[in-house]
Design a protein around this motif. Structure first.
Motif, short mmCIF file in Angstrom:
data_model
loop_
_atom_site.label_atom_id
_atom_site.label_comp_id
_atom_site.label_asym_id
_atom_site.label_seq_id
_atom_site.Cartn_x
_atom_site.Cartn_y
_atom_site.Cartn_z
N LEU A 147 0.85 -1.19 0.00
CA LEU A 147 0.00 0.00 0.00
C LEU A 147 0.88 1.24 0.00
O LEU A 147 1.52 1.55 1.01
CB LEU A 147 -0.90 -0.01 1.23
N VAL A 148 0.94 1.94 -1.12
CA VAL A 148 1.81 3.11 -1.22
C VAL A 148 1.05 4.42 -1.28
O VAL A 148 1.65 5.49 -1.12
CB VAL A 148 2.75 3.00 -2.44
N GLY A 149 -0.28 4.37 -1.52
CA GLY A 149 -1.03 5.61 -1.63
C GLY A 149 -2.43 5.50 -1.04
O GLY A 149 -3.03 4.43 -1.02
N VAL A 150 -2.93 6.64 -0.55
CA VAL A 150 -4.31 6.79 -0.07
C VAL A 150 -4.95 7.86 -0.94
O VAL A 150 -4.49 9.00 -0.99
CB VAL A 150 -4.35 7.22 1.42
N THR A 151 -6.02 7.50 -1.65
CA THR A 151 -6.61 8.39 -2.66
C THR A 151 -7.03 9.72 -2.05
O THR A 151 -7.76 9.77 -1.07
CB THR A 151 -7.83 7.71 -3.31
N ASN A 152 -6.57 10.81 -2.68
CA ASN A 152 -6.85 12.16 -2.18
C ASN A 152 -7.51 13.08 -3.19
O ASN A 152 -8.56 13.64 -2.94
CB ASN A 152 -5.56 12.84 -1.72
N PHE A 153 -6.89 13.28 -4.37
CA PHE A 153 -7.42 14.32 -5.26
C PHE A 153 -7.08 14.08 -6.73
O PHE A 153 -6.26 13.25 -7.09
CB PHE A 153 -6.93 15.71 -4.85
N GLY A 154 -7.76 14.83 -7.58
CA GLY A 154 -7.58 14.84 -9.02
C GLY A 154 -8.33 16.05 -9.55
O GLY A 154 -8.90 16.81 -8.78
N THR A 155 -8.37 16.25 -10.86
CA THR A 155 -9.10 17.40 -11.39
C THR A 155 -10.60 17.13 -11.34
O THR A 155 -11.04 15.99 -11.24
CB THR A 155 -8.70 17.69 -12.85
N VAL A 156 -11.39 18.21 -11.44
CA VAL A 156 -12.84 18.08 -11.37
C VAL A 156 -13.37 17.21 -12.50
O VAL A 156 -14.36 16.51 -12.35
CB VAL A 156 -13.53 19.46 -11.37
N SER A 157 -12.70 17.23 -13.66
CA SER A 157 -13.01 16.29 -14.73
C SER A 157 -12.03 15.13 -14.61
O SER A 157 -10.84 15.28 -14.89
CB SER A 157 -12.87 16.93 -16.11
N CYS A 158 -12.54 13.99 -14.19
CA CYS A 158 -11.64 12.87 -13.90
C CYS A 158 -11.02 12.28 -15.14
O CYS A 158 -10.08 11.51 -15.05
CB CYS A 158 -12.42 11.81 -13.14
N THR A 159 -11.55 12.65 -16.31
CA THR A 159 -11.01 12.13 -17.56
C THR A 159 -10.16 13.16 -18.28
O THR A 159 -9.88 13.03 -19.48
CB THR A 159 -12.16 11.67 -18.47
N SER A 160 -9.71 14.18 -17.56
CA SER A 160 -8.98 15.29 -18.19
C SER A 160 -7.56 14.92 -18.58
O SER A 160 -6.93 15.61 -19.39
CB SER A 160 -8.93 16.49 -17.23
N GLY A 161 -7.01 13.86 -18.00
CA GLY A 161 -5.62 13.50 -18.24
C GLY A 161 -4.65 14.10 -17.26
O GLY A 161 -3.45 13.81 -17.30
N ALA A 162 -5.15 14.95 -16.34
CA ALA A 162 -4.27 15.52 -15.30
C ALA A 162 -3.96 14.44 -14.27
O ALA A 162 -4.74 13.51 -14.06
CB ALA A 162 -4.96 16.71 -14.63
N PRO A 163 -2.81 14.53 -13.60
CA PRO A 163 -2.44 13.51 -12.61
C PRO A 163 -3.47 13.42 -11.48
O PRO A 163 -4.20 14.36 -11.20
CB PRO A 163 -1.10 14.00 -12.08
N ALA A 164 -3.51 12.26 -10.83
CA ALA A 164 -4.31 12.06 -9.63
C ALA A 164 -3.36 11.97 -8.44
O ALA A 164 -2.25 11.44 -8.56
CB ALA A 164 -5.14 10.78 -9.74
N GLY A 165 -3.79 12.51 -7.29
CA GLY A 165 -2.92 12.61 -6.13
C GLY A 165 -3.35 11.73 -4.98
O GLY A 165 -4.54 11.49 -4.74
N PHE A 166 -2.35 11.25 -4.25
CA PHE A 166 -2.55 10.35 -3.11
C PHE A 166 -1.66 10.80 -1.96
O PHE A 166 -0.62 11.43 -2.17
CB PHE A 166 -2.14 8.91 -3.49
N GLN A 167 -2.05 10.46 -0.74
CA GLN A 167 -1.10 10.58 0.36
C GLN A 167 -0.05 9.48 0.20
O GLN A 167 -0.36 8.33 -0.08
CB GLN A 167 -1.80 10.42 1.71
N ARG A 168 1.21 9.87 0.36
CA ARG A 168 2.32 8.93 0.21
C ARG A 168 2.50 8.16 1.52
O ARG A 168 2.92 8.73 2.54
CB ARG A 168 3.59 9.71 -0.14
#
Length: 258
Positions: free
Chosen positions: A220-241
Motif C-alpha cells: 500500500l503506497v497511496g491513499v486516494t486524495n485528489f484529481g481534477t474536477v473532470s476525472c477524464t482530463s488526463g491531469a495527474p491524480a494525487g494520493f497521500q504517500r
C-alpha cells in the motif's frame, strides 16, 4: 499555462447532496479535485480483499484499506461523522459483514489528508484481508514509474452515480516534479504521490481514502486524495504517500514492517 481552480475533496454523496462536514472544500488554492475510478475494469471477487467501503452519516461514501486486524487507513477529509465499514463487498452494499464505528474511534492526522479508523477485530480470509505497508527499508523509495492498482466504488464517468460493482484501474506512479507542473509545489509536497491518468483512466468522487497498491510486492503506497474536477482530463491524480506516514501509523497502531 496553469489554470487556477479550487481543490475539492474526493468523497461523494451516494444519496444526497449534503456537504460532508469539514470536507466539501479544502483551502489548498490550486485545482479542482474529485475521486472515482474512471475507465477502469470490474474487479473479480476477492481481487482486493483489503478494500473497504465507508458509508458516513449524511450519505457520504469513501474507501479505505485494512492494514491490520483492528485498523483501516483512509483519507482525513472523509471522516466527518460515525461510519459503517463494509468488508469484503464486491457489490458495494452487499458486504460479507459490516461494522458501525463511532467517530471517537477515528484518528485524524490534522496536518495531512490521512486518517485511521479503529475497527472491531476482523479475521482474515479470501474475501477480507489486510494489505501490507511498505517496510522501513523502503521509506525513501519514491516508486517513480512503478505500476500500481487503485480500487473503489467512485463514479465511472464525470457526474455518474456510484457504481454497484467494485472498479479497479492500473496506473503508473510519476515523479512529484511532473505532478507539480499541474498542481504546483504548494500542493504536491513530500507527503504526496501522483499517478498518470492516460486515456481517461483515473480515480475520482467516491474513491477518496481508497488504496493504491503496487503490482510488484502488493504494498500500500497511496491513499486516494485528489484529481481534477473532470476525472477524464488526463491531469495527474494525487494520493497521500504512505511511506511518508510510516512513523505516524506505527505510533498509533503498532503496525510496522522492518
Amino acid at each position: 499555462m496553469k489554470v487556477l481552480l479550487t481543490i475539492l475533496a474526493l468523497a461523494t454523496a451516494s444519496a444526497s447532496g449534503a456537504a460532508l462536514p469539514g470536507a466539501a472544500e479544502k483551502a489548498i488554492n490550486v485545482k479542482d479535485i474529485s475521486g472515482r475510478i474512471t475507465n477502469g475494469y470490474p474487479a473479480y471477487e476477492g481481487k482486493a480483499p483489503y478494500t473497504v467501503g465507508l458509508g458516513f452519516s449524511g450519505g457520504w461514501w469513501c474507501g479505505g484499506s485494512i492494514i491490520g486486524h483492528t485498523w483501516v487507513l483512509t483519507a482525513e477529509h472523509c471522516t466527518g461523522s460515525d461510519v459503517t465499514v463494509y468488508f469484503g463487498a464486491t457489490w458495494r452494499t452487499n458486504a460479507q459483514f459490516t461494522h458501525w464505528v463511532s467517530r471517537n474511534d477515528i484518528i485524524n492526522h490534522h496536518n495531512a489528508d490521512i486518517a485511521l479508523i479503529r475497527i472491531p477485530h476482523v479475521d482474515f480470509w479470501q474475501m477480507v484481508n489486510k494489505v501490507e505497508l511498505p517496510s522501513y527499508n523502503d521509506r525513501y523509495n519514491d516508486y517513480n514509474e512503478w505500476w500500481a492498482v487503485a480500487c473503489g466504488w467512485g463514479g465511472t464517468y464525470d457526474g455518474s452515480p456510484l457504481p454497484d460493482w467494485l472498479q479497479c484501474v492500473d496506473l503508473q506512479i510519476i515523479h512529484n516534479s511532473e505532478c507539480q507542473q499541474t498542481y504546483g509545489s504548494g500542493t504536491v509536497t513530500d507527503n504526496i504521490l501522483c499517478v498518470r491518468t492516460p486515456d481517461g483512466k483515473s480515480t475520482c468522487g467516491g474513491d477518496s481514502g481508497g488504496p493504491l497498491v503496487t503490482h510488484d510486492g502488493n504494498k500500500l503506497v497511496g491513499v486516494t486524495n485528489f484529481g481534477t474536477v473532470s476525472c477524464t482530463s488526463g491531469a495527474p491524480a494525487g494520493f497521500q504517500r504512505v511511506t511518508y506516514h510510516l512513523d505516524w501509523i506505527r505510533d498509533h497502531t503498532g503496525i510496522a514492517y522492518y
